[in-house]
Scaffold this active site. Structure first.
Site, mmCIF file in Angstrom:
data_model
loop_
_atom_site.group_PDB
_atom_site.id
_atom_site.type_symbol
_atom_site.label_atom_id
_atom_site.label_comp_id
_atom_site.label_asym_id
_atom_site.label_seq_id
_atom_site.Cartn_x
_atom_site.Cartn_y
_atom_site.Cartn_z
ATOM 1 N N GLY A 394 0.810 -1.209 0.000
ATOM 2 C CA GLY A 394 0.000 0.000 0.000
ATOM 3 C C GLY A 394 0.844 1.260 0.000
ATOM 4 N N SER A 395 0.342 2.274 0.673
ATOM 5 C CA SER A 395 0.990 3.589 0.596
ATOM 6 C C SER A 395 2.338 3.658 1.298
ATOM 7 C CB SER A 395 0.057 4.659 1.167
ATOM 8 O OG SER A 395 -1.063 4.832 0.320
ATOM 9 N N THR A 396 2.707 2.644 2.082
ATOM 10 C CA THR A 396 4.068 2.670 2.626
ATOM 11 C C THR A 396 5.099 2.598 1.500
ATOM 12 O OG1 THR A 396 4.075 0.258 2.939
ATOM 13 C CG2 THR A 396 3.395 1.618 4.816
#
Length: 600
Positions: A394-396
């Site tokens: 995801g956004s990590t």
């Protein structure tokens, strides 16, 4: 040609053919019948005897023994069972000493004893010639010098104390602890389904393997079928739930456990009795009932932690008294295994996940070295998702994407937009929390984790830019830490939509929690380090350091996430500084999709 010439020619051919056949068999020169087989000399007869002995062919042995006793086979079979012989070879040591109808020789024995190892010895034996045939003049001493009809072999075996697994400061992470073994006694079961469901609900165990163990053909009605071991303290609240269910029984014992339940379940692992399949893999230096490492470091470093057994092979008389010690096995102590784990950090990590009911994972890494300081994986009885689980990050992953954008000329203050949705090659991308802004600087797009801003910016990157950035953060490298672990995978994008999907940590990019912990560590250290748990530090992967500008900007971006972005819940106060990146990753086919939540 004259008649005589033809006869000579035919005879010549016969001679050639006859010469070829002489190699295979000899015939009577006058009758053409095969000659009797040559009687073996003492060396040949001795070799036949020793070869049959190594194969356990007692019938063949008696054929070359003078006056074999009726219990000849029983005596030899007793040697095998008393010594637990796995394999044996016997070879003649030349020369034989022949005097008329008598001969003396020496043989060398090589025995592999289960659970102890190899035993080599030499022994003398005698032969006699009777009616032209050489035979072994057998007595029990032919097996071993000190044996007699009223004596036999016996053996002893002692395992050394298992060595400790150590934290980074030398603190022992393992100890002998009073525990309660929770199990099932088949003869007491009244409701099998109730037993399995109660154990699954109370202990979190999978009922399928428990049912299989209970139904194994070797299980007898009064057997104790082990299910789980817990400390005395953990057993207190379990007893009133488990005790009323007929069939569930308990045994109090001492067992080797790790310092915390999480470490016992996963990284450090636990020990127990091996299954028949595991015994086969471990080899013949193990015996049923030995305690072996079943998971984690306990299993990975089994040989080092266990050491080798000591023992003796003795000749004993009919009263059990020792006549002689034929062989002494000198064991070796196990050697401790050092890890990079930090016990206070591990305990704090476990405390942080106390009460979390969903599957969860926590990994802490020392940025400057890659040392793994703590690992927590829940539920305890599942696989180690912290080290061995692969998920969309995801956004990590936007940390990696931002490194590529910053290296490509994007600045933290560069203006971009955060529309509700963006379409690339027919695929629509939306913001998870419905974020929207007509204009915002890149650092705010990072702080609020705007997907559509990143999709627009990443669409201008070359596919190789993201691949290179992912490699700089360790994607594609296989972690070798001593226990099963996976890293991160960044497949080359198939098209423009696939490229921007991976830029926001979706699509086909995957990573373990361990991998994403090393991504955060790389920002802190300025360069990515291979993770390290046991053994010597891994070799330098040779990855380039992040440029000073890119690294400093990433630190600033991640600090803003915590101070005023999506990660404010991580702000500790009290002057302590925390930087990070949140992430939400969709998976599965449900509508709306299921999601993973991340924070690095």
């Amino acid at each position: 040609m004259s008649r005589r010439g033809w006869i000579v020619l035919v005879l010549a051919l016969v001679v050639v053919a006859g010469a070829a056949l002489v190699v295979v068999t000899a015939g009577n020169a006058h009758t053409g019948r095969p000659a009797p087989a040559a009687v073996p000399g003492p060396d040949g007869a001795a070799n036949d005897y020793l070869a049959a002995w190594g194969k356990g062919d007692w019938t063949a042995m008696t054929g070359v023994v003078a006056g074999a006793r009726p219990d000849f086979a029983t005596i030899h079979q007793g040697e095998i069972s008393d010594l637990m012989v796995v394999s044996a070879t016997y070879s003649l040591v030349p020369p034989m000493r022949v005097t008329g109808d008598q001969a003396d020789g020496t043989f060398r024995a090589h025995l592999r004893l289960r659970g102890l190892g190899d035993w080599d010895y030499t022994n003398h034996f005698s032969m006699v010639r009777r009616t032209g045939q050489w035979l072994v003049a057998w007595t029990p001493r032919t097996l071993f010098p000190d044996l007699a009809l009223d004596r036999k072999f016996a053996r002893s075996r002692t395992l050394p104390a298992r060595a400790d697994i150590l934290a980074r400061d030398g603190t022992a992470l393992t100890a002998q602890t009073s525990v309660v073994a929770i199990g099932i006694e088949p003869s007491h079961i009244k409701d099998r389904a109730s037993v399995l469901s109660t154990l699954a609900r109370s202990l979190g165990v999978d009922p399928v393997p428990v049912a299989a163990a209970l139904s194994a053909p070797s299980v007898r009605p009064n057997d104790f079928v082990p299910v789980e071991e817990v400390t005395d303290q953990a057993f207190v609240p379990l007893r009133p739930v488990l005790a009323p269910v007929p069939g569930i029984v308990f045994q109090h014992k001492t067992a080797r456990l790790a310092a915390t339940p999480d470490l016992s379940a996963h990284v450090v692992g636990h020990v127990g009795q091996p299954t028949a399949e595991q015994l086969t893999k471990l080899g013949d230096v193990y015996l049923p009932g030995d305690l072996v490492g079943l998971s984690g470091v306990e299993a990975a470093d089994e040989a080092q932690l266990r050491g080798t057994p000591s023992g003796q092979v003795k000749v004993i008389d009919s009263r059990g008294g020792t006549v002689s010690v034929a062989k002494t096995f000198t064991g070796t102590d196990g050697k401790p295994v050092a890890t990079t784990l930090d016990l206070p950090t591990q305990q704090a990590a476990e405390k942080a996940l106390t009460g979390v009911t969903q599957p969860a994972a926590f990994v802490a890494v020392q940025p400057s070295t890659g040392d793994i300081l703590a690992v927590v994986s829940r539920p305890l009885n599942a696989f180690d998702r912290a080290l061995d689980g692969k998920y969309p990050p995801g956004s990590t992953f936007k940390v990696v994407t931002s490194a590529a954008l910053l290296a490509g000329g994007v600045t933290p203050d560069q203006q971009t937009t955060c529309p509700p949705s963006v379409t690339v090659d027919g695929k629509a991308f939306k913001n998870f929390e419905g974020e929207t802004s007509s204009s915002l600087p890149f650092h705010r797009a990072f702080a609020i984790s705007c997907n559509t801003a990143f999709v627009q910016l990443a669409s201008k990157l070359a596919p190789t830019d993201l691949e290179a950035a992912a490699k700089e953060f360790g994607f594609g490298a296989t972690p070798v830490i001593g226990v099963p672990a996976v890293g991160g995978s960044y497949p080359a994008p198939a098209d423009a939509a696939d490229k921007v999907s991976s830029a926001i940590g979706q699509g086909r990019v995957t990573a373990s929690p361990l991998q994403m912990a090393t991504v955060a560590a790389a920002v802190d250290a300025g360069v990515w380090h291979s993770p390290h748990l046991t053994g010597p530090p891994p070799p330098d992967p040779g990855l380039p350091a992040l440029s000073a500008d890119v690294d400093q900007n990433l630190r600033t971006l991640m600090a803003e996430v915590v101070t005023s972005g999506t990660g404010t819940a991580a702000a500790p106060g009290g002057g302590t500084r925390v930087s990070g990146k949140t992430g939400t990753a969709e998976f599965g086919t449900a509508n709306p999709p299921m999601t993973h939540a991340w924070f690095i």
